[in-house]
Scaffold this active site. Structure first.
Site, PDB file in Angstrom:
ATOM      1  N   VAL A 259      28.591 -59.878 -64.993  1.00 37.58           N
ATOM      2  CA  VAL A 259      27.625 -58.798 -65.244  1.00 37.58           C
ATOM      3  C   VAL A 259      26.253 -59.177 -64.677  1.00 37.58           C
ATOM      4  O   VAL A 259      25.573 -58.371 -64.036  1.00 37.58           O
ATOM      5  CB  VAL A 259      27.513 -58.511 -66.762  1.00 37.58           C
ATOM      6  N   ALA A 260      25.858 -60.436 -64.901  1.00 39.56           N
ATOM      7  CA  ALA A 260      24.537 -60.859 -64.437  1.00 39.56           C
ATOM      8  C   ALA A 260      24.493 -61.013 -62.922  1.00 39.56           C
ATOM      9  O   ALA A 260      23.446 -60.828 -62.305  1.00 39.56           O
ATOM     10  CB  ALA A 260      24.158 -62.175 -65.106  1.00 39.56           C
TER      11      ALA A 260
ATOM     12  N   ASP B 207       1.934 -29.211 -34.409  1.00 41.19           N
ATOM     13  CA  ASP B 207       1.358 -27.951 -33.929  1.00 41.19           C
ATOM     14  C   ASP B 207      -0.149 -28.102 -33.958  1.00 41.19           C
ATOM     15  O   ASP B 207      -0.675 -28.898 -34.733  1.00 41.19           O
ATOM     16  CB  ASP B 207       1.709 -26.811 -34.896  1.00 41.19           C
TER      17      ASP B 207
ATOM     18  N   ASN C  20      20.391 -62.812 -59.123  1.00 42.31           N
ATOM     19  CA  ASN C  20      21.860 -62.864 -59.131  1.00 42.31           C
ATOM     20  C   ASN C  20      22.360 -64.200 -58.598  1.00 42.31           C
ATOM     21  O   ASN C  20      23.165 -64.881 -59.242  1.00 42.31           O
ATOM     22  CB  ASN C  20      22.453 -61.769 -58.223  1.00 42.31           C
TER      23      ASN C  20
ATOM     24  N   ASN D  63      20.206 -60.310 -67.580  1.00 42.45           N
ATOM     25  CA  ASN D  63      20.606 -59.107 -66.848  1.00 42.45           C
ATOM     26  C   ASN D  63      19.688 -57.928 -67.174  1.00 42.45           C
ATOM     27  O   ASN D  63      19.350 -57.120 -66.301  1.00 42.45           O
ATOM     28  CB  ASN D  63      22.054 -58.765 -67.204  1.00 42.45           C
TER      29      ASN D  63
ATOM     30  N   ASP E 271      17.629 -55.760 -64.296  1.00 45.35           N
ATOM     31  CA  ASP E 271      17.792 -54.339 -64.009  1.00 45.35           C
ATOM     32  C   ASP E 271      16.669 -53.536 -64.639  1.00 45.35           C
ATOM     33  O   ASP E 271      16.495 -52.360 -64.346  1.00 45.35           O
ATOM     34  CB  ASP E 271      19.118 -53.828 -64.608  1.00 45.35           C
TER      35      ASP E 271
END
Ligand code: ATP
Length: 920
Positions: free
Chosen positions: A307-308, A354, A719, A747, A751
């Site tokens: 998970v981490a 333009d 990570n 973790n 995140d």
């Protein structure tokens, strides 16, 4: 209130609903406009009154297509758990609980909840930002109500409303045409027919009893189709789900945006990292097993490590970064419709703009008027009619009587209306109404005296407009205004004080010289011409115009936008080339380009036509101004620039610009003057039509991309750090420095808030001081991969070494807590070092992101709690640390900043060395 049938309007409306009239009412096209007006109880010249609109809206509801049902919020929350990693963790929690490890079971469950809330919050915030953005692009419609023209939300239209449309306008409901001037409609969205269809007010003569097929209902306009040519008025016959498009279920499905190249890149990166992490996790589990650790411990930790180690939070942070970024851009005037355009904006190498209204203010004032034999200065400012025409240096201030005839075409061949200093319509035309007023011609009055019976609307490709009027003697006269070089091709005579005279070469040369002189002082030049017609106004086409008599030439000032020069300078330092593309005369364009410091050659549309694709591609980098171009040329220019490897932003406003807006990497439409068709084709809509807003959007695009790089770097370094730490400790024969609960806590940091704070990092001051990034560049090039690997290795080495050393001095639990604390503190410094690839690490810039510092402070405070508070200690299995031990952890963790500084110094030294060698 009653309708023309004598029935109360509400009854009519109720009858409509009761019978559930089929979409578009197929028979309406067979009825005359008068019959339809009668049935719907409206006078097309006046429109509905407010009461009628109110009543009908109550019966028919909003003019809106129903949207697909929204997914309930609780389901969106549950979606957060639809991930195989989370599923494994949940199983792990249940297993842990079953074998009596209540602590781990609780920790895992709580962490999963926090993760889900965080993920849900991120998605919701992103969604909200994008929704707010969509609301900014609400479609409007021009209607006649209570006898006046007004702009209303298209949603508020009701059956019976009189809608006014021009080329480029999106048809906001189904309706019966009551006025149609050379109308062509793109009905591809409805019928699939890609060629524009001609429409007219004539009732369809269809004898069969069956309903008239959709494609043959030429007297009707249908919702969501677009007027590609001409001018129209219609009476709304069906709204919302009762329209033709409302009856097609597929048309209601709003397509989801395909993933942007960056999203695809990050997805594939995530997948590759997941595989790598999987291998590392297995390697870790094996080595722990060989060392004799308990299987349940290994299993739990392995899952937590997975998970981490897997950057599953990246897509959510990416989506949030892009959504918040586009929200910020919208607040500053650039509404980005496709998230992928943010990436292209950041990489833009050329902006094709333009001139009129984007580089200039579009505040037109006629400054000078030429008639054969005389030149007038025009006094007065803005759209007020105070002012006069004077011959410079002449004593006589009263203009000759025949001056009125010289400006008459400008007043009649004109759709703008003035009301006490304000105007409705095109600024160029408004300036000409003002000019006419100063010369003694009241445009409104003349328009009633000499009623218009037909017209050829202005078109950027033909560069002129013509209207046909009935003279008092019943004959028809055409009045034309447009670009002088175009008009000269249509003129056979010139008006002089002694009447019309044949245009000879001398006249032509003089007229071209006047045009060039006006143009080189930056004035926009328009000529006026007229002729009596031999035939009626029924079949006007451009080729049938008789030989015209040129009557006058006006020079109109439109000053450059004050901010445009600075924006241009910024583009130069940022390595973004600017090209002016205009329908205006080459001299006018060149003069404005000079004022704005736009470098490069001036090339006209005619010259472009003579070049091959290769020749243009070869020259295109040296050209700064494309003048007298038709909208089709824009596509050719985009293609040439793209062939040279440029990332092109192209502006546009007209219906004919849609192709170029689509062809460009970033199509930019004008929000104020742009047509619906241009806005739909574009990726970005400017709410203020201002060139400097494009440059700001490019800057923001660069800043957003830089932020994405920052949080990707931050997350991946963490990570890799986690994997290497566990593997390293295991290989070194040390106990695991991070428990499952601790890994999950790390973790959340990764995140969570710090990553998001990096996502909203303010742009560095030098963001527009370097050339655009190479669009082919991968977000993680070798240089960044090295930095990430290096940071991960430093974290792992620091944590494992500290654990090994500390075990000799303090008890094993304290050593483990110190290792865990060090790894968490590493993330604080890692966040700081991820804020850029080059330059000094410590400086004022490091203190400019308050949110980041608050997050880092928060993480530190929670870590202190986790280590020092008794209840948290039971959860995380930690022991309290002394101040010295904290200092030691902090000192070790700061090495990641030091390591990044060393890396940058080495890189910079290598770069200097390379430059030195090249210079030699
Ligand atoms: P851009 O907006 O692309 O910078 P532009 O607005 O100057 O260009 P156009 O609007 O296509 O270019 O105008 C081109 C020429 O057509 C002008 O130089 C002018 O002579 C003429 N023109 C412009 N507006 C009108 C009009 N409403 N009626 C008749 N002629 C016009």
């Amino acid at each position: 209130m009653t309708t023309l049938d004598g029935k109360p309007a509400s009854e009519v409306a109720r009858a409509d609903t009761a019978t559930q009239v089929p979409a578009g009412e197929p028979d309406t096209c067979r009825q005359t406009p008068a019959q339809v007006a009668d049935r719907l109880g409206v006078d097309p010249g006046v429109g509905l009154d407010t009461g009628q609109v109110f009543e009908r809206a109550a019966v028919h509801g909003a003019n809106r297509l129903s949207e697909p049902a929204r997914r309930p919020e609780w389901l969106k929350f549950l979606d957060q758990f639809r991930n195989w990693l989370i599923a494994i963790l949940l199983i792990a929690a249940v297993v842990a609980g079953a074998i009596g490890d209540i602590r781990d079971a609780v920790v895992i469950t709580v962490v999963l909840q926090i993760n889900a809330v965080l993920g849900y919050w991120q998605e919701r915030r992103a969604e909200r930002s994008l929704e707010a953005l969509r609301r900014m692009l609400v479609p409007l419609a021009r209607v006649r109500r209570d006898g006046t023209e007004q702009e209303v939300k298209a949603q508020s239209l009701v059956p019976g409303d009189v809608v006014l449309l021009e080329a480029g306008g999106r048809v906001p409901a189904d309706g019966r045409l009551t006025v149609a001037e050379t109308v062509e409609v793109d009905e591809a969205a409805l019928t699939g027919e890609s060629q524009p269809v001609a429409k007219s007010v004539t009732a369809v003569d269809h004898t069969a009893t069956a309903p008239v097929p959709l494609a043959e209902r030429t007297s009707m306009l249908f919702m969501n189709t677009a007027l590609t040519r001409g001018r129209a008025e219609m009476i709304v016959t069906a709204t919302g789900m009762r329209t033709e498009v409302g009856s097609i279920a597929e048309a209601l499905r709003t397509g989801t945006e395909p993933p942007s190249p960056l999203q695809v890149q990050l997805d594939s990166l995530g997948r590759r990292l997941a595989v790598l992490s999987g291998v590392a996790v297995v390697a870790y589990a094996l080595s722990a097993w060989v060392r004799g650790e308990s299987l349940s411990d290994i299993a739990l930790r392995a899952v937590a490590l997975a998970v981490a180690a897997i950057p599953e939070g990246l897509p959510a942070v990416l989506a949030l970064t892009l959504a918040l970024g586009v929200h910020r851009m919208a607040r500053r005037g650039a509404i980005v419709k496709r998230l992928a355009s943010v990436e292209s904006l950041g990489a833009a190498t050329v902006v094709c703009s333009d001139k009129t209204g984007t580089l200039t203010l579009n505040e037109m004032t006629a400054r000078t008027l030429w008639t054969e034999g005389r030149l007038y200065d025009v006094t007065g400012e803005g759209y007020g009619t105070t002012g006069a025409l004077r011959v410079p240096g002449a004593d006589d201030t009263s203009p000759p009587d025949d001056l009125r005839a010289a400006v008459l075409p400008f007043a009649l061949c004109n759709d703008a209306r003035l009301t006490s200093g304000y105007f409705i319509g095109d600024p160029t035309e408004a300036a000409l109404v003002v000019l006419a007023a100063k010369a003694g011609v009241d445009a409104d009055w003349m328009r009633t005296e000499l009623p218009r019976v037909g017209e050829l609307p202005f078109d950027g490709a033909t560069k002129y407009m013509a209207t046909f009027h009935t003279e008092p003697d019943g004959r028809t006269r055409v009045h034309v205004k447009g670009a002088v070089d175009v008009l000269l091709g249509m003129c056979t005579d010139v008006r002089t004080e002694d009447g019309a005279r044949a245009l000879d070469e001398g006249h032509r040369d003089e007229i071209l010289a006047v045009t060039a002189r006006f143009g080189s002082s930056g004035l926009r030049v328009l000529g006026a011409a007229t002729a009596l017609m031999d035939f009626g106004p029924s079949a006007f086409t451009p080729v049938e115009l008789p030989g015209l008599t040129l009557v006058s030439i006006a020079g109109i000032a439109d000053p450059p936008r004050p901010q445009a020069r600075d924006a241009m300078a910024l583009c130069r330092t940022a390595g973004v080339a600017v090209k002016m593309i205009t329908g205006d005369h080459a001299d006018t364009a060149a003069a404005i380009a000079r004022e704005l410091d736009i470098a490069g050659d001036v090339v006209t549309g005619a010259e472009l036509d003579r070049m091959t694709e290769e020749q243009l591609a070869e020259r295109v980098d040296d050209i700064g101004v494309f003048a007298r171009v038709a909208p089709d040329h824009k596509v050719v220019i985009v293609r040439a620039l793209a062939n040279r490897g440029h990332i092109v932003a192209m502006t546009g406003d007209g219906v004919n610009d849609a192709a170029a807006l689509k062809a460009a990497h970033i199509g930019v439409a004008m929000g104020i003057t742009g047509t619906d068709v241009a806005k739909e084709a574009a990726d970005v809509v400017l709410t203020d039509d201002d060139f400097s807003t494009i440059v700001r959007a490019v800057r923001e695009g660069r800043a957003i991309y830089a932020n994405i790089v920052k949080f990707v770097r931050f997350q991946l370094a963490t990570n890799i750090g986690a994997i290497l730490t566990l593997l390293g400790a295991s290989l070194a024969g040390l106990p695991s420095p991070l428990t499952a609960a601790q890994l999950l806590w790390i973790n959340i940091i990764m995140d969570g808030p710090p990553a998001m704070a990096l996502a909203v990092d303010p742009a560095r001051d030098d963001v527009m001081q370097h050339p655009p990034r190479d669009p082919r560049e991968r977000i993680l090039d070798a240089r960044r991969l090295l930095a990430i690997g290096w940071a991960g290795a430093v974290m792992a080495t620091g944590t494992v070494t500290l654990l090994a050393v500390a075990r000799s001095y303090v008890d094993p639990d304290t050593a483990l807590t110190m290792a865990f604390t060090t790894f968490v503190l590493y993330q604080l410094f890692n966040a700081l070092s991820a804020r850029g690839d080059d330059g000094p690490l410590l400086g004022r810039y490091q203190f400019r992101n308050r949110a980041l510092w608050l997050c880092l402070g928060g993480v530190l405070a929670v870590q202190v709690a986790v280590v020092q508070l008794p209840w948290a200690r039971t959860v995380f299995g930690t022991v309290p640390l002394t101040v010295t031990q904290w200092a030691l952890c902090l000192g070790t963790a700061s090495t990641v900043l030091l390591a990044e500084s060393v890396l940058r110094a080495v890189r910079s030294a290598l770069r200097n060395h390379r430059c030195h060698i090249t210079a030699r």
